[in-house]
Design a protein around this motif. Structure first.
Motif, mmCIF file in Angstrom:
data_model
loop_
_atom_site.group_PDB
_atom_site.id
_atom_site.type_symbol
_atom_site.label_atom_id
_atom_site.label_comp_id
_atom_site.label_asym_id
_atom_site.label_seq_id
_atom_site.Cartn_x
_atom_site.Cartn_y
_atom_site.Cartn_z
ATOM 1 N N SER A 60 75.941 -47.185 4.131
ATOM 2 C CA SER A 60 74.485 -47.105 4.186
ATOM 3 C C SER A 60 73.880 -48.391 4.728
ATOM 4 C CB SER A 60 73.912 -46.804 2.795
ATOM 5 O OG SER A 60 74.275 -47.821 1.873
ATOM 6 N N GLY A 61 72.689 -48.243 5.359
ATOM 7 C CA GLY A 61 71.939 -49.397 5.829
ATOM 8 C C GLY A 61 70.945 -49.827 4.777
ATOM 9 N N SER A 62 69.923 -50.527 5.208
ATOM 10 C CA SER A 62 68.945 -51.049 4.255
ATOM 11 C C SER A 62 68.109 -49.959 3.612
ATOM 12 C CB SER A 62 68.020 -52.053 4.953
ATOM 13 O OG SER A 62 67.374 -51.441 6.064
ATOM 14 N N ASP A 63 67.865 -48.894 4.349
ATOM 15 C CA ASP A 63 66.963 -47.878 3.802
ATOM 16 C C ASP A 63 67.447 -46.449 3.975
ATOM 17 O OD1 ASP A 63 66.721 -47.863 6.534
ATOM 18 O OD2 ASP A 63 64.530 -47.763 6.573
ATOM 19 N N ARG A 64 68.604 -46.234 4.610
ATOM 20 C CA ARG A 64 69.055 -44.868 4.837
ATOM 21 C C ARG A 64 70.517 -44.835 5.243
ATOM 22 N NH1 ARG A 64 65.895 -43.410 10.505
ATOM 23 N NH2 ARG A 64 66.653 -45.173 11.734
ATOM 24 N N VAL A 65 71.041 -43.618 5.290
ATOM 25 C CA VAL A 65 72.404 -43.394 5.746
ATOM 26 C C VAL A 65 72.317 -42.765 7.131
ATOM 27 C CG1 VAL A 65 74.618 -42.340 5.232
ATOM 28 C CG2 VAL A 65 73.080 -42.981 3.371
ATOM 29 N N SER A 66 72.973 -43.363 8.093
ATOM 30 C CA SER A 66 72.863 -42.904 9.470
ATOM 31 C C SER A 66 74.222 -42.504 10.022
ATOM 32 C CB SER A 66 72.267 -44.009 10.349
ATOM 33 O OG SER A 66 73.198 -45.079 10.470
ATOM 34 N N LEU A 67 74.197 -41.964 11.238
ATOM 35 C CA LEU A 67 75.436 -41.635 11.925
ATOM 36 C C LEU A 67 76.276 -42.878 12.185
ATOM 37 C CD1 LEU A 67 74.197 -38.946 14.499
ATOM 38 C CD2 LEU A 67 75.323 -38.575 12.287
ATOM 39 N N GLN A 68 75.631 -44.034 12.299
ATOM 40 C CA GLN A 68 76.358 -45.292 12.448
ATOM 41 C C GLN A 68 77.250 -45.536 11.233
ATOM 42 O OE1 GLN A 68 74.663 -49.304 11.465
ATOM 43 N NE2 GLN A 68 74.646 -49.544 13.697
ATOM 44 N N GLY A 69 76.694 -45.309 10.030
ATOM 45 C CA GLY A 69 77.461 -45.494 8.809
ATOM 46 C C GLY A 69 78.614 -44.525 8.688
ATOM 47 N N LEU A 170 69.856 -45.204 14.528
ATOM 48 C CA LEU A 170 68.525 -44.595 14.564
ATOM 49 C C LEU A 170 68.553 -43.116 14.197
ATOM 50 C CD1 LEU A 170 67.239 -46.209 17.884
ATOM 51 C CD2 LEU A 170 66.846 -46.991 15.537
ATOM 52 N N GLN A 171 69.747 -42.574 13.965
ATOM 53 C CA GLN A 171 69.869 -41.146 13.672
ATOM 54 C C GLN A 171 70.339 -40.954 12.230
ATOM 55 O OE1 GLN A 171 71.594 -38.692 16.926
ATOM 56 N NE2 GLN A 171 72.000 -40.640 17.935
ATOM 57 N N PRO A 172 69.411 -40.686 11.315
ATOM 58 C CA PRO A 172 69.803 -40.508 9.904
ATOM 59 C C PRO A 172 70.569 -39.213 9.691
ATOM 60 C CG PRO A 172 67.495 -39.999 10.194
ATOM 61 C CD PRO A 172 67.967 -40.545 11.502
ATOM 62 N N ILE A 173 71.458 -39.222 8.709
ATOM 63 C CA ILE A 173 72.130 -37.986 8.299
ATOM 64 C C ILE A 173 71.168 -37.225 7.399
ATOM 65 C CG2 ILE A 173 74.080 -36.987 7.064
ATOM 66 C CD1 ILE A 173 75.697 -39.465 7.772
ATOM 67 N N GLN A 174 70.851 -36.006 7.791
ATOM 68 C CA GLN A 174 69.918 -35.195 7.033
ATOM 69 C C GLN A 174 70.596 -33.904 6.579
ATOM 70 O OE1 GLN A 174 65.828 -35.127 8.738
ATOM 71 N NE2 GLN A 174 66.734 -36.292 10.427
ATOM 72 N N VAL A 175 70.067 -33.334 5.516
ATOM 73 C CA VAL A 175 70.679 -32.141 4.927
ATOM 74 C C VAL A 175 70.771 -31.010 5.943
ATOM 75 C CG1 VAL A 175 70.459 -30.391 3.118
ATOM 76 C CG2 VAL A 175 69.991 -32.792 2.598
ATOM 77 N N LYS A 176 69.780 -30.856 6.782
ATOM 78 C CA LYS A 176 69.772 -29.775 7.771
ATOM 79 C C LYS A 176 69.805 -30.301 9.204
ATOM 80 C CE LYS A 176 69.688 -26.337 4.872
ATOM 81 N NZ LYS A 176 70.828 -25.393 4.767
ATOM 82 N N GLY A 177 70.628 -31.273 9.451
ATOM 83 C CA GLY A 177 70.793 -31.782 10.807
ATOM 84 C C GLY A 177 69.651 -32.705 11.230
ATOM 85 N N PRO A 178 69.410 -32.887 12.547
ATOM 86 C CA PRO A 178 69.904 -32.077 13.664
ATOM 87 C C PRO A 178 71.368 -32.317 14.047
ATOM 88 C CG PRO A 178 68.598 -33.883 14.495
ATOM 89 C CD PRO A 178 68.484 -33.947 13.010
ATOM 90 N N ARG A 260 74.393 -19.971 13.756
ATOM 91 C CA ARG A 260 73.732 -20.631 14.878
ATOM 92 C C ARG A 260 74.535 -21.849 15.314
ATOM 93 N NH1 ARG A 260 69.991 -24.753 15.114
ATOM 94 N NH2 ARG A 260 69.797 -24.757 12.836
ATOM 95 N N ALA A 261 74.690 -22.011 16.617
ATOM 96 C CA ALA A 261 75.407 -23.175 17.149
ATOM 97 C C ALA A 261 74.624 -24.447 16.866
ATOM 98 C CB ALA A 261 75.632 -23.012 18.648
ATOM 99 N N VAL A 262 75.326 -25.478 16.392
ATOM 100 C CA VAL A 262 74.678 -26.744 16.042
ATOM 101 C C VAL A 262 75.493 -27.911 16.590
ATOM 102 C CG1 VAL A 262 73.612 -25.827 13.935
ATOM 103 C CG2 VAL A 262 75.914 -26.842 13.822
ATOM 104 N N THR A 263 74.865 -29.088 16.606
ATOM 105 C CA THR A 263 75.535 -30.308 17.042
ATOM 106 C C THR A 263 76.223 -30.961 15.854
ATOM 107 O OG1 THR A 263 73.888 -30.680 18.778
ATOM 108 C CG2 THR A 263 75.210 -32.578 18.103
ATOM 109 N N VAL A 264 77.477 -31.384 16.059
ATOM 110 C CA VAL A 264 78.252 -31.980 14.975
ATOM 111 C C VAL A 264 79.015 -33.193 15.495
ATOM 112 C CG1 VAL A 264 80.258 -30.505 15.406
ATOM 113 C CG2 VAL A 264 79.914 -31.464 13.124
ATOM 114 N N MET A 265 79.170 -34.202 14.642
ATOM 115 C CA MET A 265 79.939 -35.396 15.001
ATOM 116 C C MET A 265 81.236 -35.386 14.205
ATOM 117 S SD MET A 265 78.764 -39.430 15.029
ATOM 118 C CE MET A 265 79.131 -39.806 13.299
ATOM 119 N N VAL A 266 82.360 -35.256 14.908
ATOM 120 C CA VAL A 266 83.656 -35.098 14.240
ATOM 121 C C VAL A 266 84.732 -35.941 14.933
ATOM 122 C CG1 VAL A 266 83.223 -32.759 13.375
ATOM 123 C CG2 VAL A 266 84.146 -33.082 15.681
#
Length: 275
Positions: A60-69, A170-178, A260-266
């Motif tokens: 996690s960063g200072s205020d959120r969890v992102s794709l970087q983390g 800059l891209q937070p991990i969110q419950v419903k994507g994107p 539905r097709a979605v974007t995923v980081m794997v």
């Protein structure tokens, strides 16, 4: 070349011995940029603690969890997998399934990760807190006893900042994507439809280098790898060859529970074998 979307499976000499039922003070070690060295020392701590199962949490960063983390945690995961001895590093997708699908009411992210680690049977959770500095990222790594919530050991891992890492922050991990992460919210794993073999560099062929490059691919709803970053590489140009070939691959896109097709980081592996 063998492809699979991976779904499985810490600068000082350790002069301190302790049991998993550790005392009140955690053992703190210094800074390192050596990921493999970090993983090796982490493995030593886990063996001395007699831990059977460990899982790497999202950093996690200072205020959120992102794709970087998530990407940085994946890098540590694959380094730890090379050091498994007397313990198992659990699939991080198991944590994602619990963490982002079963939110703990009024819990901090740290506490939510501990609850998720407990739910998947991990005895130790590896956490990371990212501090952004002028030219690098300082990541405070901690091995946490899941049963007590106390730190066993602490390290500091320093990673050079890059444009790609900054963009992922800059891209937070969110419950419903994107953008979803591995096994989040029941999202399926992409399947390879057109995956040509990677090219060997002349130097690597001459040196007879074989092995597997692991990359992090952001596969979009069209089945294309919109972004490809290194997780674990090979020398003599093979890492870049792997990145380039994955950019040309075509996948069956991941789908959510509604189909539905979605974007995923794997993580994706690209294996080099000399014929």
């Amino acid at each position: 070349m063998n492809l699979s979307i991976l779904a499985r499976r810490a600068l000082v000499f350790l002069a301190v011995f302790f049991h998993f039922a550790f005392g009140p003070a955690a053992v703190t070690f210094g800074q390192t940029t050596d990921l493999d060295g970090l993983a090796k020392r982490l493995s030593g701590v886990l063996q001395r603690a007699q831990a059977q199962t460990v899982i790497i949490g999202d950093f996690s960063g200072s205020d959120r969890v992102s794709l970087q983390g998530a990407l940085l945690a994946d890098r540590l995961w694959f380094a730890v997998l090379q050091q498994e001895k007397g313990f198992r590093a659990l699939n991080r997708g198991l944590l994602h399934r619990q963490l982002y699908g079963h939110q703990v009411p009024n819990a901090s992210f740290e506490q939510a990760q501990i609850e998720a680690a407990h739910a998947v049977g991990a005895e130790v959770l590896i956490t990371g807190k990212i501090e952004r500095r002028a030219h690098d990222l300082n990541i405070a790594i901690a091995a946490v006893n899941v049963s007590t919530g106390r730190d066993i050991s602490q390290w500091s891992w320093v990673v050079l900042r890059t444009t790609s890492l900054d963009e992922l922050a800059l891209q937070p991990i969110q419950v419903k994507g994107p953008v979803y992460v591995l096994q989040q919210d029941g999202v399926s794993t992409p399947a390879c439809l057109y995956c040509p073999y990677p090219q060997y560099s002349e130097v690597a062929r001459k040196e007879k280098i074989e092995g597997t490059v692991v990359v992090e691919a952001m596969i979009d709803a069209s089945g294309r790898a919109a972004r490809v970053l290194e997780l674990r590489g090979l020398p003599d140009g093979l890492t870049q060859q792997a990145i380039e070939v994955v950019r040309r691959w075509h996948f069956k896109a991941a789908q959510n529970a509604d189909g539905r097709a979605v974007t995923v980081m794997v993580p994706v592996d690209v294996t080099f074998r000399l014929n």
